[in-house]
Design a protein around this motif. Structure first.
Motif, PDB file in Angstrom:
ATOM      1  N   GLU A  57       1.047  -1.410   0.305  1.00 27.05           N
ATOM      2  CA  GLU A  57      -0.243  -0.307  -0.297  1.00 27.05           C
ATOM      3  C   GLU A  57       0.930   0.952   0.050  1.00 27.05           C
ATOM      4  N   GLU A  58       2.187   0.818   0.485  1.00 27.61           N
ATOM      5  CA  GLU A  58       3.156   2.398   0.494  1.00 27.61           C
ATOM      6  C   GLU A  58       3.609   2.296  -0.678  1.00 27.61           C
ATOM      7  N   ASP A  61       1.003   3.761  -2.552  1.00 26.78           N
ATOM      8  CA  ASP A  61       0.717   5.759  -2.105  1.00 26.78           C
ATOM      9  C   ASP A  61       2.491   6.991  -2.889  1.00 26.78           C
ATOM     10  N   TYR A  62       3.288   6.207  -2.502  1.00 24.03           N
ATOM     11  CA  TYR A  62       4.376   6.844  -3.079  1.00 24.03           C
ATOM     12  C   TYR A  62       4.473   6.614  -4.518  1.00 24.03           C
TER      13      TYR A  62
END
Length: 74
Positions: A57-58, A61-62
């Motif tokens: 998920e990171e 997002d990134y």
């Protein structure tokens, strides 16, 4: 942005539109580094750079933040 997951599994892909441009973020777990490499495409062209994240998920997002910054610079 309203992301849509288009692929799941070894290769995970989310797509969205930002300011009329198609953004695609691709990631998948890399067993060698124990990280998630992030690949960002804008209108089918890869954004140059090496990006990694600790979680999937990171990574997504990134990737979308990177795409927005690239598009906003134009």
């Amino acid at each position: 942005m309203a992301r849509i997951q288009t692929e799941n599994g070894f290769r995970n892909v989310q797509t969205d539109d930002y300011k009329g441009r198609k953004v695609e973020v691709v990631t998948g777990w890399d067993s060698n580094s124990d990280k998630y490499p992030v690949h960002v495409y804008i209108d089918g062209e890869k954004v140059v750079g090496k990006f990694i994240a600790d979680r999937m998920e990171e990574a997504f997002d990134y990737g979308f933040v990177i795409a927005a910054q690239e598009i906003d610079q134009l």
